[in-house]
Design a protein around this motif. Structure first.
Motif, PDB file in Angstrom:
ATOM      1  N   HIS A 145      -6.789  -6.369 -12.893  1.00 32.23           N
ATOM      2  CA  HIS A 145      -6.048  -6.657 -11.355  1.00 32.23           C
ATOM      3  C   HIS A 145      -4.855  -7.615 -11.533  1.00 32.23           C
ATOM      4  CE1 HIS A 145     -10.227  -6.512  -9.156  1.00 32.23           C
ATOM      5  NE2 HIS A 145      -9.682  -5.387  -9.546  1.00 32.23           N
ATOM      6  N   THR A 169      -8.337  -0.122  -2.219  1.00 37.57           N
ATOM      7  CA  THR A 169      -7.116  -0.939  -2.278  1.00 37.57           C
ATOM      8  C   THR A 169      -7.451  -2.614  -2.499  1.00 37.57           C
ATOM      9  OG1 THR A 169      -7.042  -1.278   0.123  1.00 37.57           O
ATOM     10  CG2 THR A 169      -5.865   0.911  -0.728  1.00 37.57           C
ATOM     11  N   LEU A 184      -5.430   3.428  -8.370  1.00 37.29           N
ATOM     12  CA  LEU A 184      -6.192   2.972  -7.909  1.00 37.29           C
ATOM     13  C   LEU A 184      -7.558   3.387  -8.159  1.00 37.29           C
ATOM     14  CD1 LEU A 184      -4.680   2.508  -4.204  1.00 37.29           C
ATOM     15  CD2 LEU A 184      -4.804   0.505  -5.981  1.00 37.29           C
ATOM     16  N   SER A 218      -9.030   2.138 -11.668  1.00 41.64           N
ATOM     17  CA  SER A 218      -9.602   0.741 -11.701  1.00 41.64           C
ATOM     18  C   SER A 218     -11.020   0.447 -12.327  1.00 41.64           C
ATOM     19  CB  SER A 218      -8.885  -0.082 -10.642  1.00 41.64           C
ATOM     20  OG  SER A 218     -10.076  -1.041 -10.074  1.00 41.64           O
ATOM     21  N   ALA A 233       1.505   2.241  -3.646  1.00 36.68           N
ATOM     22  CA  ALA A 233       0.352   2.196  -4.615  1.00 36.68           C
ATOM     23  C   ALA A 233      -0.332   3.406  -4.610  1.00 36.68           C
ATOM     24  CB  ALA A 233      -0.744   1.115  -4.188  1.00 36.68           C
ATOM     25  N   ASN A 275       0.957  -1.210   0.152  1.00 35.37           N
ATOM     26  CA  ASN A 275      -0.033   0.145  -0.165  1.00 35.37           C
ATOM     27  C   ASN A 275       0.801   1.306  -0.007  1.00 35.37           C
ATOM     28  OD1 ASN A 275      -2.802  -0.447  -0.324  1.00 35.37           O
ATOM     29  ND2 ASN A 275      -2.745  -1.257   1.874  1.00 35.37           N
TER      30      ASN A 275
END
Ligand code: TYM
Length: 332
Positions: free
Chosen positions: A152, A126, A103, A106, A98, A95
């Motif tokens: 993913h 997340t 995120l 997505s 990221a 995390n």
């Protein structure tokens, strides 16, 4: 050395034909070819806040259906995600690199925001990081999934590669979606609108544990239309979906037979659906019988989960020890 496979299924209910053809169908072959980890993604299912009783029941469904698919807990490692706390630890580390922007972009996150605007929690944002941790914790390179999970997998590669760059070492290998054929599978639902899924509403999904009568009812009620109005016309989405389902469960001859009738404007949807339902019943019958058998044996299920957690933690602890050292945690 055999390559490593990691496969996860969320504990949000019973498995449907999408789960089966997207992932589960290949498990037995994979277990012979690779070093396999099959797990129940119960941490992922917390994004939708199940009650404790629902959570436990759903974990059992997936465990039973994994075993019914023919996974051997001695040859493979089969475990419950929350029994392996090292996964949550790796999730925390990943995390840190990221980024919000990626995120938020997505597709699955955007879908969830649209369908569930009142529950846009950080776990949802997340979700792909936790999925990357699931895969990277065993340094897997192959991940059996359907088409819906392709993005993913791409994110899992991004997070692994970013870690490697940050700590200047080729530690994590790149994981790829895999199912023995060239294309990933997308099984449509019965509502005429898109993929088969548990959260897509009543009647959209056919479950592996559905009895024949339930399957017949669901298929007969599937969305269709008034029939073709021109020869060889392009099929509208709802009809194309039914043909795609037929491609998955029926023989090539059957599919061709009904395609021809459609193209000649001679198709009768009643006959078409009846055939589709009967072929679904044939396709699911062996699983359904084994599911009922395995579900009765709680002692066996307990043993499998306990044994699997020990095996999975062995592999996960090795990774976490190395990751901690790469990050720079040292004892005094
Ligand atoms: P989940 O629980 O939504 O689905 C489990 C598996 O079934 C496949 N699938 C489908 N395939 C084709 N057509 C469909 N209509 C369809 N619906 C579902 C999914 O692609 C998946 O392979 N994020 C994962 C769970 C997960 C995971 C992981 C998977 C968590 N960590 C690590 C692999 C590796 C998911 O939502 O699965």
């Amino acid at each position: 050395m055999k390559e490593t496979v990691v496969s996860g299924i969320r504990s949000t209910g019973k498995l449907h034909l999408g789960n089966y053809y997207g992932a589960v169908k290949n498990f037995v072959q994979m277990q012979n070819d690779f070093n396999c980890y099959f797990f129940i993604a119960d941490l992922h299912s917390l994004t939708t806040h199940p009650t404790p009783a629902d959570l436990h029941g759903n974990i059992k469904h997936v465990l039973v259906e994994y075993l019914a698919s023919g996974i051997d807990p001695e040859t493979s490692t089969i475990y419950i995600q929350s029994d392996v706390p090292e996964i949550a630890e790796l999730y925390l580390y990943l995390n840190m690199n990221a980024y919000m922007g990626e995120l938020e972009r997505s597709t699955s996150f955007k879908d969830k925001v649209r369908s569930n605007p009142d529950n846009v929690n950080a776990g949802l944002l997340t979700y792909p990081v936790l999925m990357a941790a699931d895969i990277l914790i065993h340094k897997a390179t192959k991940v059996p999934v359907g088409k819906d999970q392709e993005q993913h997998l791409e994110m899992a590669r991004t997070f692994g590669n970013r870690f490697n760059r940050l700590y200047d070492t080729p530690y994590f290998p790149e994981p790829y979606a895999f199912n023995y054929s060239e294309k990933l599978v997308k099984v449509p639902g019965l509502d005429g609108k898109g993929k088969m899924g548990k959260s897509e509403g009543e009647g959209n999904a056919v479950y592996l544990s559905d009895d024949p009568e339930t399957i017949r009812k669901k298929v007969m009620r599937a969305v269709s239309d008034g029939g073709p109005t021109e020869e060889n016309q392009e099929k509208p989405e709802a009809i194309q979906n039914l043909f795609d389902l037929m491609k998955v469960v029926s023989s090539a001859d059957t599919h061709e037979h009904f395609s021809d009738l459609y193209n000649k404007m001679q198709i009768r949807y009643g006959d078409f659906k009846k055939q589709l339902a009967e072929d679904m019943i044939i396709a699911t019958a062996p699983m359904r019988e084994r599911i009922m058998d395995v579900a009765k044996n709680d002692t066996y299920l307990r043993q499998v989960a306990k044994h699997g957690a020990i095996k999975a933690r062995e592999s996960a602890q090795k990774t976490i020890k190395e990751v901690r050292s790469l990050i720079g945690f040292k004892s005094f």
